[in-house]
Design an enzyme around this catalytic site. Structure first.
Site, PDB file in Angstrom:
ATOM      1  N   GLY A 227       0.795  -1.222   0.000  1.00  0.00           N
ATOM      2  CA  GLY A 227       0.000   0.000   0.000  1.00  0.00           C
ATOM      3  C   GLY A 227       0.825   1.268   0.000  1.00  0.00           C
ATOM      4  N   LEU A 228       2.145   1.150  -0.218  1.00  0.00           N
ATOM      5  CA  LEU A 228       3.004   2.325  -0.144  1.00  0.00           C
ATOM      6  C   LEU A 228       2.785   3.261  -1.331  1.00  0.00           C
ATOM      7  CD1 LEU A 228       6.337   0.720   1.126  1.00  0.00           C
ATOM      8  CD2 LEU A 228       4.343   1.511   2.416  1.00  0.00           C
TER       9      LEU A 228
ATOM     10  N   ASN B  92       3.352  -0.533 -19.714  1.00  0.00           N
ATOM     11  CA  ASN B  92       3.398  -0.844 -18.283  1.00  0.00           C
ATOM     12  C   ASN B  92       1.968  -1.026 -17.771  1.00  0.00           C
ATOM     13  OD1 ASN B  92       3.863  -1.055 -15.525  1.00  0.00           O
ATOM     14  ND2 ASN B  92       5.374   0.593 -15.476  1.00  0.00           N
TER      15      ASN B  92
ATOM     16  N   TYR C 180      -2.856   3.625 -11.741  1.00  0.00           N
ATOM     17  CA  TYR C 180      -3.232   5.028 -11.878  1.00  0.00           C
ATOM     18  C   TYR C 180      -4.698   5.178 -12.281  1.00  0.00           C
ATOM     19  CZ  TYR C 180       1.736   5.922 -11.479  1.00  0.00           C
ATOM     20  OH  TYR C 180       3.026   5.976 -11.013  1.00  0.00           O
TER      21      TYR C 180
END
Length: 253
Positions: free
Chosen positions: A188-189, A217, A224
């Site tokens: 979760g970083l 990617n 995102y």
């Protein structure tokens, strides 16, 4: 790590803003995470050229000194493990983050205080050896440890105003780099860093956050998209002499 009888508890990373003294740390983090993510996507010569032109310490110091850019490092207690590591599997290079697993730690395995001593980092400033950096990817490697209680797990770079690599306007902020080390993916970083980016944009009264992501990617694009970003264009990205395409993604703050 000792086989403690303490029950496991979920933890999050600690984030701090970087200063000029963090150039060595950022150099090692940048090379390691970039090679882990993009190794094999161009020739070795193009990769080496890109690393030397982008992540040499003097270049990073200039970027750190730019008032229109901000770097952040996220760290984890040295006793932290991903669920995959706990079960004896290596973490995959699956993108900036994953919601499928979490980091846990035995509270008795590390002290309560931490510093930011980067004295164990390499002194190299003019050359980059991606093989050496990739081989030092263990989260317990002394070259990557901040001190005995914390380990650097990833970093982020934000750009404002003229520091943005595309002219998106003074009301926009760029997330130019957001990388998590392989051993800490799934903790979760990436989400923590992105939340900080959005908070920073809101506090500055900005209207839009944007970034570039390599067209192939897929894990990063999914990450995102899940954070509300949509594709708004594309631009050329040069990895050495290899011309590649980055999709531009943006969202409102």
């Amino acid at each position: 790590m000792t086989n403690s009888s303490h029950s496991d508890s979920r933890i999050s990373g600690s984030i701090r803003k970087c200063g000029l003294d963090d150039a060595k740390l950022l150099h090692r983090l940048s090379v390691e995470t970039y090679v882990d993510t993009f190794d094999g996507t161009s020739s070795d010569e193009d990769m080496q050229k890109y690393l030397e032109e982008t992540y040499a310490e003097p270049i990073l110091r200039e970027e750190l000194a730019n008032p229109d850019s901000m770097f952040f490092v996220i760290s984890m207690p040295s006793g932290a493990q991903t669920e995959a590591q706990r079960q004896g599997h290596r973490s995959g290079n699956a993108g900036a983050d994953s919601a499928d697993s979490a980091c846990f730690v035995n509270p008795g395995d590390f002290a309560d205080t931490a510093g930011a001593d980067t004295g164990n980092l390499s002194n190299s400033t003019d050359s980059v050896n991606p093989t050496d950096s990739a081989n030092s990817a263990s989260p317990t490697s002394p070259v990557n440890a901040l001190d005995s209680t914390e380990t650097s797990a990833g970093y982020m770079k934000l750009n404002f105003g003229d520091a943005q690599v595309e002219d998106m306007g003074l009301d926009a902020m760029e997330v130019q780099r957001l990388y998590i080390r392989k051993a800490f993916k799934g903790c979760g970083l990436g989400t923590q860093l992105m939340n900080l980016a959005l908070k920073t944009a809101r506090e500055r009264g900005l209207k839009k956050v944007w970034l570039g992501v390599w067209e192939h990617n897929e894990p990063a694009k999914r990450f995102y998209t899940g954070k509300g970003f949509v594709r708004v264009g594309q631009h050329a990205f040069w990895q050495g002499d290899d011309k590649q395409t980055d999709y531009l993604m943006a969202r409102e703050v």
